[in-house]
Design a protein around this motif. Structure first.
Motif, PDB file in Angstrom:
ATOM      1  N   ILE A   1      29.545  33.744  35.524  1.00 46.79           N
ATOM      2  CA  ILE A   1      30.858  33.988  36.015  1.00 46.79           C
ATOM      3  C   ILE A   1      31.444  32.778  36.841  1.00 46.79           C
ATOM      4  O   ILE A   1      30.886  32.700  37.706  1.00 46.79           O
ATOM      5  CB  ILE A   1      31.358  35.489  36.816  1.00 46.79           C
ATOM      6  CG1 ILE A   1      30.729  36.574  35.923  1.00 46.79           C
ATOM      7  CG2 ILE A   1      32.654  35.394  37.272  1.00 46.79           C
ATOM      8  CD1 ILE A   1      30.940  37.921  36.659  1.00 46.79           C
ATOM      9  N   ASN A   2      32.404  31.906  36.021  1.00 48.84           N
ATOM     10  CA  ASN A   2      32.439  30.746  36.718  1.00 48.84           C
ATOM     11  C   ASN A   2      33.865  30.685  37.387  1.00 48.84           C
ATOM     12  O   ASN A   2      34.401  29.643  37.720  1.00 48.84           O
ATOM     13  CB  ASN A   2      32.210  29.523  35.756  1.00 48.84           C
ATOM     14  CG  ASN A   2      33.039  29.511  34.739  1.00 48.84           C
ATOM     15  OD1 ASN A   2      33.902  30.402  34.132  1.00 48.84           O
ATOM     16  ND2 ASN A   2      33.151  28.271  34.084  1.00 48.84           N
ATOM     17  N   LYS A   3      34.770  31.676  37.069  1.00 46.98           N
ATOM     18  CA  LYS A   3      36.066  31.623  37.490  1.00 46.98           C
ATOM     19  C   LYS A   3      36.479  32.955  37.910  1.00 46.98           C
ATOM     20  O   LYS A   3      36.194  34.049  37.140  1.00 46.98           O
ATOM     21  CB  LYS A   3      37.060  31.168  36.490  1.00 46.98           C
ATOM     22  CG  LYS A   3      38.438  31.132  36.918  1.00 46.98           C
ATOM     23  CD  LYS A   3      39.337  30.456  35.830  1.00 46.98           C
ATOM     24  CE  LYS A   3      40.794  30.463  36.697  1.00 46.98           C
ATOM     25  NZ  LYS A   3      41.627  29.901  35.467  1.00 46.98           N
ATOM     26  N   TYR A   4      37.096  33.219  39.119  1.00 41.50           N
ATOM     27  CA  TYR A   4      37.508  34.432  39.788  1.00 41.50           C
ATOM     28  C   TYR A   4      38.997  34.321  40.065  1.00 41.50           C
ATOM     29  O   TYR A   4      39.379  33.543  40.584  1.00 41.50           O
ATOM     30  CB  TYR A   4      36.714  34.702  41.053  1.00 41.50           C
ATOM     31  CG  TYR A   4      35.143  34.857  40.916  1.00 41.50           C
ATOM     32  CD1 TYR A   4      34.681  35.922  40.641  1.00 41.50           C
ATOM     33  CD2 TYR A   4      34.512  33.839  41.111  1.00 41.50           C
ATOM     34  CE1 TYR A   4      33.158  36.166  40.514  1.00 41.50           C
ATOM     35  CE2 TYR A   4      32.985  34.048  40.858  1.00 41.50           C
ATOM     36  CZ  TYR A   4      32.437  35.241  40.630  1.00 41.50           C
ATOM     37  OH  TYR A   4      31.212  35.251  40.354  1.00 41.50           O
ATOM     38  N   ASN A   5      39.666  35.252  39.416  1.00 39.63           N
ATOM     39  CA  ASN A   5      41.332  35.584  39.591  1.00 39.63           C
ATOM     40  C   ASN A   5      41.249  36.588  40.773  1.00 39.63           C
ATOM     41  O   ASN A   5      41.090  37.830  40.369  1.00 39.63           O
ATOM     42  CB  ASN A   5      41.963  35.666  38.354  1.00 39.63           C
ATOM     43  CG  ASN A   5      41.709  34.258  37.418  1.00 39.63           C
ATOM     44  OD1 ASN A   5      41.693  33.289  37.890  1.00 39.63           O
ATOM     45  ND2 ASN A   5      41.855  34.544  36.239  1.00 39.63           N
TER      46      ASN A   5
END
Length: 183
Positions: free
Chosen positions: A155-159
Protein backbone atom coordinates in the motif's frame (compact mmCIF):
# COMPACT_ATOMS: atom_id res chain seq x y z
CA UNK A 1 45.81 -28.79 -31.74
CA UNK A 2 43.37 -25.90 -31.38
CA UNK A 3 41.07 -26.37 -28.41
CA UNK A 4 37.89 -24.53 -27.63
CA UNK A 5 38.21 -21.44 -25.44
CA UNK A 6 36.18 -21.18 -22.22
CA UNK A 7 33.14 -18.94 -22.38
CA UNK A 8 30.68 -18.06 -19.62
CA UNK A 9 27.08 -17.42 -20.59
CA UNK A 10 25.41 -15.37 -17.86
CA UNK A 11 21.63 -15.06 -17.66
CA UNK A 12 20.89 -11.38 -17.02
CA UNK A 13 18.84 -10.52 -13.95
CA UNK A 14 15.29 -9.35 -14.64
CA UNK A 15 12.36 -8.01 -12.66
CA UNK A 16 8.63 -7.64 -13.06
CA UNK A 17 5.50 -6.99 -11.02
CA UNK A 18 3.24 -9.66 -9.57
CA UNK A 19 0.70 -10.94 -12.11
CA UNK A 20 2.63 -9.88 -15.20
CA UNK A 21 4.09 -12.17 -17.82
CA UNK A 22 7.78 -12.95 -17.47
CA UNK A 23 9.99 -10.59 -19.46
CA UNK A 24 12.13 -11.88 -22.29
CA UNK A 25 15.27 -13.40 -20.88
CA UNK A 26 18.64 -12.53 -22.36
CA UNK A 27 22.30 -13.09 -21.60
CA UNK A 28 25.82 -11.71 -21.52
CA UNK A 29 28.87 -13.60 -22.77
CA UNK A 30 32.11 -13.35 -20.77
CA UNK A 31 35.35 -14.54 -22.36
CA UNK A 32 34.83 -13.76 -26.05
CA UNK A 33 38.03 -13.63 -28.12
CA UNK A 34 39.16 -12.28 -31.48
CA UNK A 35 36.45 -9.57 -31.56
CA UNK A 36 33.73 -12.23 -31.47
CA UNK A 37 30.20 -11.14 -30.55
CA UNK A 38 27.06 -12.95 -29.47
CA UNK A 39 26.69 -14.06 -33.07
CA UNK A 40 29.45 -16.63 -32.46
CA UNK A 41 26.79 -18.86 -30.92
CA UNK A 42 25.58 -21.42 -33.41
CA UNK A 43 22.57 -22.09 -31.16
CA UNK A 44 21.07 -19.42 -28.91
CA UNK A 45 20.35 -20.44 -25.31
CA UNK A 46 16.96 -21.34 -23.98
CA UNK A 47 15.96 -20.31 -20.47
CA UNK A 48 14.20 -22.17 -17.69
CA UNK A 49 12.42 -20.32 -14.89
CA UNK A 50 9.86 -21.69 -12.44
CA UNK A 51 8.01 -18.36 -12.19
CA UNK A 52 4.70 -18.01 -13.98
CA UNK A 53 2.28 -15.07 -14.17
CA UNK A 54 0.58 -16.01 -10.89
CA UNK A 55 3.78 -16.73 -8.92
CA UNK A 56 4.08 -14.92 -5.61
CA UNK A 57 6.58 -12.14 -5.06
CA UNK A 58 10.13 -13.27 -4.48
CA UNK A 59 13.21 -14.33 -6.38
CA UNK A 60 13.32 -17.11 -8.96
CA UNK A 61 16.32 -18.59 -10.79
CA UNK A 62 16.77 -17.99 -14.49
CA UNK A 63 18.71 -20.96 -15.81
CA UNK A 64 20.30 -20.70 -19.29
CA UNK A 65 20.59 -23.94 -21.29
CA UNK A 66 21.43 -25.49 -24.66
CA UNK A 67 23.67 -22.85 -26.27
CA UNK A 68 26.43 -24.03 -28.60
CA UNK A 69 29.45 -22.37 -30.20
CA UNK A 70 32.02 -23.81 -32.58
CA UNK A 71 35.05 -22.25 -30.87
CA UNK A 72 33.97 -22.16 -27.23
CA UNK A 73 33.12 -24.48 -24.36
CA UNK A 74 30.23 -22.86 -22.57
CA UNK A 75 29.72 -22.66 -18.82
CA UNK A 76 26.45 -21.28 -17.55
CA UNK A 77 25.73 -18.81 -14.78
CA UNK A 78 22.18 -18.43 -13.51
CA UNK A 79 20.42 -15.11 -13.18
CA UNK A 80 17.56 -14.00 -10.95
CA UNK A 81 14.01 -12.97 -11.76
CA UNK A 82 12.67 -10.69 -9.03
CA UNK A 83 8.88 -10.51 -8.78
CA UNK A 84 7.95 -7.29 -7.01
CA UNK A 85 4.81 -6.24 -5.15
CA UNK A 86 2.08 -4.31 -6.94
CA UNK A 87 1.01 -0.91 -5.62
CA UNK A 88 -2.34 -0.48 -3.89
CA UNK A 89 -4.23 2.66 -2.94
CA UNK A 90 -6.29 2.53 0.25
CA UNK A 91 -9.01 5.13 0.84
CA UNK A 92 -11.41 5.88 3.66
CA UNK A 93 -14.37 8.06 2.74
CA UNK A 94 -16.23 10.89 4.44
CA UNK A 95 -18.73 10.10 7.18
CA UNK A 96 -21.18 11.98 9.36
CA UNK A 97 -22.65 11.21 12.73
CA UNK A 98 -24.80 12.94 15.34
CA UNK A 99 -23.24 14.27 18.53
CA UNK A 100 -23.07 11.67 21.34
CA UNK A 101 -23.57 8.72 18.98
CA UNK A 102 -21.03 5.98 18.28
CA UNK A 103 -18.62 6.43 15.39
CA UNK A 104 -19.83 4.76 12.19
CA UNK A 105 -18.20 1.59 10.92
CA UNK A 106 -15.48 3.00 8.65
CA UNK A 107 -14.86 1.10 5.39
CA UNK A 108 -11.65 1.03 3.37
CA UNK A 109 -11.77 0.92 -0.43
CA UNK A 110 -8.82 -0.37 -2.45
CA UNK A 111 -7.62 0.28 -5.97
CA UNK A 112 -4.97 -1.86 -7.62
CA UNK A 113 -5.88 -5.50 -7.01
CA UNK A 114 -5.32 -7.89 -9.93
CA UNK A 115 -6.06 -11.56 -10.60
CA UNK A 116 -9.64 -11.17 -9.26
CA UNK A 117 -8.19 -10.63 -5.78
CA UNK A 118 -9.62 -8.38 -3.11
CA UNK A 119 -8.98 -7.31 0.47
CA UNK A 120 -9.09 -10.95 1.58
CA UNK A 121 -5.45 -11.34 0.43
CA UNK A 122 -4.24 -8.72 2.91
CA UNK A 123 -2.20 -10.23 5.72
CA UNK A 124 -2.76 -7.08 7.80
CA UNK A 125 -5.44 -4.50 7.06
CA UNK A 126 -4.59 -0.82 7.39
CA UNK A 127 -5.48 0.95 10.61
CA UNK A 128 -8.10 3.70 10.51
CA UNK A 129 -7.16 6.49 12.88
CA UNK A 130 -9.84 8.96 13.98
CA UNK A 131 -9.50 11.09 17.11
CA UNK A 132 -13.28 11.51 17.46
CA UNK A 133 -15.25 9.34 19.84
CA UNK A 134 -18.80 9.25 21.21
CA UNK A 135 -18.32 12.35 23.37
CA UNK A 136 -16.33 14.47 20.88
CA UNK A 137 -17.64 17.97 20.20
CA UNK A 138 -19.44 18.98 17.01
CA UNK A 139 -16.95 19.59 14.20
CA UNK A 140 -14.79 17.81 11.62
CA UNK A 141 -12.18 15.17 12.42
CA UNK A 142 -9.74 13.58 9.95
CA UNK A 143 -9.88 9.84 9.26
CA UNK A 144 -6.44 8.67 8.27
CA UNK A 145 -4.95 5.31 7.35
CA UNK A 146 -1.63 3.67 8.00
CA UNK A 147 -0.08 0.23 7.88
CA UNK A 148 -1.43 -2.81 6.08
CA UNK A 149 0.45 -5.54 4.26
CA UNK A 150 0.01 -8.31 1.72
CA UNK A 151 2.24 -10.92 0.14
CA UNK A 152 1.96 -9.51 -3.38
CA UNK A 153 0.94 -5.89 -2.75
CA UNK A 154 2.31 -2.81 -1.05
CA UNK A 155 0.00 0.00 0.00
CA UNK A 156 1.87 3.03 -1.26
CA UNK A 157 -0.91 5.61 -1.19
CA UNK A 158 -3.43 6.43 1.52
CA UNK A 159 -6.41 8.73 0.94
CA UNK A 160 -7.89 10.19 4.10
CA UNK A 161 -11.48 11.15 4.78
CA UNK A 162 -13.36 13.25 7.31
CA UNK A 163 -15.79 12.45 10.10
CA UNK A 164 -18.23 15.33 10.59
CA UNK A 165 -20.09 15.43 13.89
CA UNK A 166 -23.40 17.27 13.61
CA UNK A 167 -25.53 18.81 16.34
CA UNK A 168 -28.07 16.54 17.97
CA UNK A 169 -31.74 17.47 17.74
CA UNK A 170 -33.09 18.58 21.03
CA UNK A 171 -36.62 18.13 22.26
CA UNK A 172 -37.69 20.19 25.23
CA UNK A 173 -40.70 18.89 27.10
CA UNK A 174 -42.30 21.12 29.68
CA UNK A 175 -44.60 19.24 31.98
CA UNK A 176 -45.77 21.94 34.33
CA UNK A 177 -49.27 21.85 35.69
CA UNK A 178 -50.78 25.32 35.23
CA UNK A 179 -54.32 24.39 36.29
CA UNK A 180 -54.08 25.89 39.77
CA UNK A 181 -52.97 29.38 38.73
CA UNK A 182 -55.47 32.08 39.79
CA UNK A 183 -56.24 34.95 37.46
Amino acid sequence: NITKAPLTLVANDKSRLYFEENPSFDFTLIGLRNSDTNSCLSMQPTFKCAAIKTSNCGEYEIEPLNATAQNYTIDYQKGTLSINKRALTASVGNYTKIYVSENPQFEIEYIGFVNKEDKSVLTNTPNIVCSANKSSDVGSYPNSLDGGDAMNYVINKYNSGTLTIEKANQTITWNQDLSNIQM
